[in-house]
Design an enzyme around this catalytic site. Structure first.
Site, PDB file in Angstrom:
ATOM      1  N   GLY A  76     -23.484  -8.091  36.130  1.00 27.34           N
ATOM      2  CA  GLY A  76     -23.352  -8.456  34.729  1.00 27.34           C
ATOM      3  C   GLY A  76     -23.632  -9.918  34.459  1.00 27.34           C
ATOM      4  N   ASP A  97     -28.575  -8.982  46.546  1.00 28.77           N
ATOM      5  CA  ASP A  97     -27.668  -7.918  46.119  1.00 28.77           C
ATOM      6  C   ASP A  97     -28.021  -6.670  46.915  1.00 28.77           C
ATOM      7  OD1 ASP A  97     -25.988  -6.063  44.648  1.00 28.77           O
ATOM      8  OD2 ASP A  97     -25.996  -7.548  43.027  1.00 28.77           O
ATOM      9  N   LYS A 120     -30.737  -3.214  42.477  1.00 26.81           N
ATOM     10  CA  LYS A 120     -30.627  -4.208  41.411  1.00 26.81           C
ATOM     11  C   LYS A 120     -31.648  -5.328  41.564  1.00 26.81           C
ATOM     12  CE  LYS A 120     -25.804  -3.463  40.085  1.00 26.81           C
ATOM     13  NZ  LYS A 120     -24.441  -4.024  39.994  1.00 26.81           N
ATOM     14  N   ASN A 143     -26.131  -6.849  52.212  1.00 30.42           N
ATOM     15  CA  ASN A 143     -24.787  -7.395  52.032  1.00 30.42           C
ATOM     16  C   ASN A 143     -24.655  -8.653  52.879  1.00 30.42           C
ATOM     17  OD1 ASN A 143     -22.085  -7.950  51.784  1.00 30.42           O
ATOM     18  ND2 ASN A 143     -21.362  -5.948  52.478  1.00 30.42           N
ATOM     19  N   CYS A 219     -13.415 -26.888  47.948  1.00 27.20           N
ATOM     20  CA  CYS A 219     -14.223 -25.711  48.237  1.00 27.20           C
ATOM     21  C   CYS A 219     -13.404 -24.473  47.883  1.00 27.20           C
ATOM     22  CB  CYS A 219     -14.669 -25.692  49.695  1.00 27.20           C
ATOM     23  SG  CYS A 219     -13.391 -25.160  50.865  1.00 27.20           S
ATOM     24  N   CYS A 222     -10.189 -24.199  49.838  1.00 29.63           N
ATOM     25  CA  CYS A 222      -9.165 -25.234  49.689  1.00 29.63           C
ATOM     26  C   CYS A 222      -7.955 -24.718  48.923  1.00 29.63           C
ATOM     27  CB  CYS A 222      -9.753 -26.451  48.973  1.00 29.63           C
ATOM     28  SG  CYS A 222     -10.814 -27.485  50.013  1.00 29.63           S
ATOM     29  N   CYS A 243     -11.297   1.280  37.270  1.00 29.29           N
ATOM     30  CA  CYS A 243     -12.288   0.211  37.385  1.00 29.29           C
ATOM     31  C   CYS A 243     -11.887  -0.941  36.471  1.00 29.29           C
ATOM     32  CB  CYS A 243     -13.685   0.718  37.023  1.00 29.29           C
ATOM     33  SG  CYS A 243     -13.842   1.238  35.305  1.00 29.29           S
ATOM     34  N   CYS A 296      -7.503 -27.972  54.582  1.00 30.57           N
ATOM     35  CA  CYS A 296      -8.313 -26.767  54.345  1.00 30.57           C
ATOM     36  C   CYS A 296      -8.555 -26.023  55.660  1.00 30.57           C
ATOM     37  CB  CYS A 296      -9.649 -27.140  53.701  1.00 30.57           C
ATOM     38  SG  CYS A 296     -10.719 -25.733  53.341  1.00 30.57           S
ATOM     39  N   CYS A 301     -15.516 -27.789  55.867  1.00 32.71           N
ATOM     40  CA  CYS A 301     -15.039 -28.501  54.680  1.00 32.71           C
ATOM     41  C   CYS A 301     -14.370 -29.812  55.082  1.00 32.71           C
ATOM     42  CB  CYS A 301     -14.076 -27.620  53.892  1.00 32.71           C
ATOM     43  SG  CYS A 301     -13.345 -28.424  52.440  1.00 32.71           S
TER      44      CYS A 301
END
Length: 397
Positions: A76, A97, A120, A143, A219, A222, A243, A296, A301
Site C-alpha cells: 500500500g 517484494d 507485486k 524474501n 537505528c 536502538c 486482518c 544498542c 550500530c
C-alpha cells in the site's frame, strides 16, 4: 475419449501460454527523453518539475536522474511511493517484494484487478514503465529476511547503484513487519547507508516516517517495539480470519511524506524530518529526533556511533545580522516618515506653516476664512421669546 481430453488439455496449455506472453508484453507510452527540459508544452512531462528551478526551490532538478532508490515492500505505501518517484523522474528504482497481487489489495492505491495473480514487483514494473519509460526498473522477487536472500539484498543495495559497483543513494522501507525492518536495519548499519523507515498502524488511522542515519540517529534496534524486544514470533500474533485495517488515504499521506522527504534529501533542499508522525483522528503531526542508544544490541550500530563521534564537527559560521542602513544617505529636502499612530506636531492651520526647505516655495497661501464661514461660526444669541409670541409677530408683519 482419451484423445479428446488430451486435445483439450493441449489447447488449454496453448491458450495459457498465449495469455502469459501477452501479459509479459510491457507497454510503452512514449519514446525515452534524453534530457529534461523546462519548455512549457503539452508534450513535455517534466515542465512542471523543472519549474522548481525557476522558482529557486531546487538548483538542478535534473540531478534526480543520477539517483538510485531501493524500495523494500511494494504494498500500500511502497507501490504509491514507487509511483510518485517514477513520475518525478528518478533515475533508477530497485523493487523488493515476494508477495502477489490479490483482489484484497484493491482497496489500496496503484494496483488494478487485472493484475491479480502477478507478483507485486512484476505488476509494479509494468505499470511504472508505462508511466515513465525514462526510469530504469529493477525487480527482486524474494524474501530478504532469509539468510541467502539477505546476502543478495546486501550486495544489491551496495553495488547496483546508478554507477555500476556503487551503492544506492537511498533505501526506503515500506514493509509491514518488524522482521523485515530489522533486516533492512542490519544491512544499512553494516554498510553505513542512510534509509527511511515508514509504516501505517493496524487501525489505519495513523502513520509515520523516520530518517535513520547510522551513528547519528537511533537505528531501528536502538528502541525496538515490544514485539522485537521480547523476541515474540509475529506469526503467532495474527489470528486466522483477522486482518489489519487499511485506508488508502492514510497510506497515500504516509507515502507522500516519505517521497517528499526523500526528494529533499536527494536534491538538497528544505529540511529533512528525522521523525514525522500523523494521527488522522485529530490531524496531529508530531516531529522529533531520536538519539542513538549507547547500549544498542546491533554491534554495527555501536561501531557507527563511535565513527560519528570521531568525525570533526562541522563549524557553524554565524552570519552577522544585516544593519538597517538608510536607503538614501543624503536627505537634502529634510523629508521624514512618520508613523500613522504618531502624534502630529504640525500646525493645523496651513497658513501658519511656512517653514519649507531651501529652494522650495509655497504655490499659494491658504485663504482666510470667508465672511460666510465667519457668520456660520458665530454663535446665535439666546432669546427667551416663546413660540406663540414669534407666531404673533410674524402674523402682524
Amino acid at each position: 475419449m482419451t484423445n479428446a481430453i488430451d486435445e483439450l488439455q493441449a489447447i488449454i496449455a496453448e491458450l495459457k501460454t498465449e495469455v502469459e506472453e501477452q501479459r509479459a508484453v510491457i507497454r510503452q507510452s512514449r519514446d525515452r527523453i534524453e534530457h529534461m527540459s523546462a519548455e512549457v508544452v503539452d508534450s513535455n512531462p517534466y515542465s512542471r518539475l523543472m519549474a522548481l528551478q525557476r522558482m529557486n526551490i531546487v538548483k538542478n532538478y535534473e540531478r534526480i536522474r543520477d539517483k538510485t532508490v531501493a524500495i523494500v515492500g511494494v504494498g500500500g505505501v511502497g507501490s504509491v511511493t514507487a509511483d510518485m518517484l517514477t513520475r518525478c523522474g528518478i533515475g533508477k528504482l530497485i523493487l523488493f517484494d515476494y508477495d502477489k497481487v490479490e483482489l484484497a489489495n484493491m482497496n489500496r492505491l496503484f494496483f488494478t484487478p487485472d493484475q491479480a495473480g502477478l507478483s507485486k514487483v512484476e505488476a509494479a514494473a509494468r505499470t511504472l514503465t508505462f508511466i515513465n519509460p525514462d526510469v530504469r526498473i529493477e525487480t527482486h522477487n524474494y524474501n530478504i529476511t532469509t539468510i541467502d536472500n539477505f546476502d543478495n539484498f546486501l550486495s544489491t543495495i551496495t553495488g547496483d547503484g546508478t554507477v555500476a559497483g556503487e551503492p544506492v543513494d537511498l533505501v526506503l522501507s515500506c514493509v509491514d513487519n518488524f522482521e523485515a525492518r530489522m533486516a533492512i536495519n542490519a544491512a544499512c548499519n553494516e554498510k553505513c547507508l542512510n534509509w527511511f523507515e515508514s509504516g501505517v498502524s493496524e487501525n489505519a488511522v495513523s502513520g509515520h516516517i523516520q530518517f535513520l542515519r547510522p551513528g547519528d540517529t537511533a537505528c531501528f534496534a536502538c528502541a525496538p517495539p515490544l514485539v522485537v524486544a521480547e523476541n515474540i514470533d509475529e506469526k503467532t500474533l495474527k489470528r486466522e480470519g483477522v486482518c489489519a485495517a487499511s485506508l488508502p488515504t492514510t497510506m497515500g499521506i504516509t507515502a507522500g511524506f516519505l517521497v517528499q522527504n526523500a526528494l529533499k534529501y536527494l536534491l538538497n533542499f528544505g529540511e529533512v524530518s528525522d521523525y514525522l508522525g500523523y494521527n488522522a483522528l485529530n490531524d496531529f503531526f508530531p516531529k522529533m529526533t531520536l538519539k542513538p542508544n549507547p547500549q544498542c544490541d546491533d554491534r554495527n550500530c555501536l561501531l557507527r556511533q563511535k565513527e560519528f563521534q570521531a568525525r570533526p564537527k562541522p563549524v557553524v559560521v554565524q552570519e552577522e545580522a544585516p544593519t538597517d542602513e538608510p536607503l538614501h544617505a543624503s536627505n537634502d529636502w529634510g523629508i521624514e516618515l512618520v508613523a500613522e499612530d504618531a502624534p502630529s506636531d504640525a500646525p493645523t492651520d496651513l497658513s501658519q506653516s511656512t517653514d519649507v526647505g531651501q529652494g522650495l516655495r509655497l504655490a499659494y497661501e491658504a485663504p482666510e476664512k470667508s465672511s460666510a464661514e465667519a457668520t456660520q461660526a458665530a454663535t446665535a444669541p439666546v432669546d427667551d421669546t416663546s413660540l406663540e409670541d414669534l407666531m404673533a409677530q410674524m402674523k402682524s408683519m
